[in-house]
Design a protein around this motif. Structure first.
Motif: not given
Length: 363
Positions: A119-129, A86-91
């Protein structure tokens, strides 16, 4: 030899000082000695890696402003597959965990290409809405590097970065240069640790993505160290070392990055910091190993037998201890209780399913 493209990365200006030689020799000596520690049980190595991964995720995200402690990161990772973030830190923590797992499990198979970096950058931010619009794509507007204090407040701009227009060309040059340098053999070859150090500081000077560059640079550093044969890297956190030297980290970046595009770049500030950090990462792991040996040497004989079995097999149960020592259950309970109370063993499960493992402490 350096690769001449639109801009030549002047790695030929790297100055090899006595301190740099000493640090490289110390790190490479440990790299060789690590192979002799292969007798550690797989479960022991797994426990070491788990603690180091938690430290790396927590530290790397806190360097960028996150507020989650290592304990909070540990709790979050235990429910990665269960609860939404739910939070950016958790994402950010969840994304870093995903990418680190991929690097640690598949490192040798990840070629250093622009496509894999994206691809690694995409996966790094995959949970960050909030970051969905730019995942895996080079930046489209100017960005700059800011420093944060321990409370997450921005301290100010550290340095300006490459323009969006120049970023694709500069990244192509950097990747081509690194791969060509890595393929060079003989006396003209830059030592792998120096090559990785130069890579990291130029990558951060370009700052190719809108966000996540610092975290990605540390993931890529781990990847490149693994590919260079530093097999101990997953078991000690480089990110934790950097977090504890955050002011020196930003100062070294700023001092070197301001000169990179000149005819005489000053690699010294950054390479000194980087090699000291890698050396401290290595020393921490060495201290953990030595601490375990010291603790085992001072235990009562029965406790020592229990701890040694746990170290060699990764875990121990009450049934194992009875068969191993021939002692009665009540006596063994006292020793297990003391080992857990002093932090030497950690307890898992309940009732008949209880088992213990030798513990690596989180700081």
């Amino acid at each position: 030899m350096d690769v001449v493209l639109g801009f030549m990365i002047r790695s030929d200006t790297v100055q090899i000082t006595p301190e740099i030689l000493s640090l490289i020799a110390e790190i490479d000596e440990f790299k060789g000695a690590w192979r002799a520690l292969g007798s550690l049980a797989p479960d022991r190595l797994s426990a070491l890696r788990r603690v180091a991964t938690i430290e790396s995720i927590g530290s790397s995200t806190r360097i960028e402003g996150s507020q989650l402690s290592d304990r909070e990161v540990e709790r979050l990772l235990s429910r990665l597959q269960i609860k939404p973030f739910t939070t950016r830190d958790e994402q950010e923590v969840a994304g870093y965990a995903d990418v680190m797992e991929r690097v640690l499990s598949s490192g040798p198979d990840i070629a250093l290409t622009e496509n894999h970096i994206q691809q690694l950058h995409r996966d790094l931010l995959t949970h960050s809405e909030k970051d969905a619009w730019h995942r895996g794509s080079y930046k489209t507007s100017s960005n700059s590097v800011a420093a944060f204090d321990d409370d997450g407040r921005q301290l100010g701009v550290v340095f300006e970065t490459a323009t969006p227009f120049d970023t694709p060309r500069l990244m192509s040059e950097l990747v081509t240069w690194f791969n060509c340098e890595r393929a060079v053999s003989g006396t003209r070859r830059l030592h792998p640790l120096l090559l990785i150090g130069v890579w990291g500081v130029v990558f951060l000077e370009i700052h190719p993505f809108q966000d996540g560059n610092g975290r990605l640079s540390r993931v890529l550093t781990t990847l490149l160290l693994l590919q260079a044969g530093y097999a101990y890297v997953p078991y000690s956190s480089l990110e934790s070392v950097i977090e504890r030297s955050k002011e020196a980290y930003y100062l070294a970046l700023r001092q070197t990055q301001g000169t990179i595009r000149s005819e005489t770049p000053d690699w010294q500030p950054w390479l000194d910091f980087f090699l000291r950090a890698v050396a401290e990462q290595m020393r921490r792991l060495g201290r953990k190993i030595e601490r375990e040996k010291l603790v085992l040497a001072t235990l009562p004989e029965l406790s020592l037998q229990i701890a040694e079995f746990a170290r060699e097999h990764g875990r121990i149960t009450m049934g194992d201890a009875i068969r191993l020592t021939g002692s009665n259950r009540n006596t063994l309970k006292q020793h297990f209780r003391a080992l857990v109370g002093h932090g030497h063993l950690s307890l898992h499960g309940s009732g008949r399913g209880v088992w213990y493992e030798l513990r690596w402490e989180l700081p």
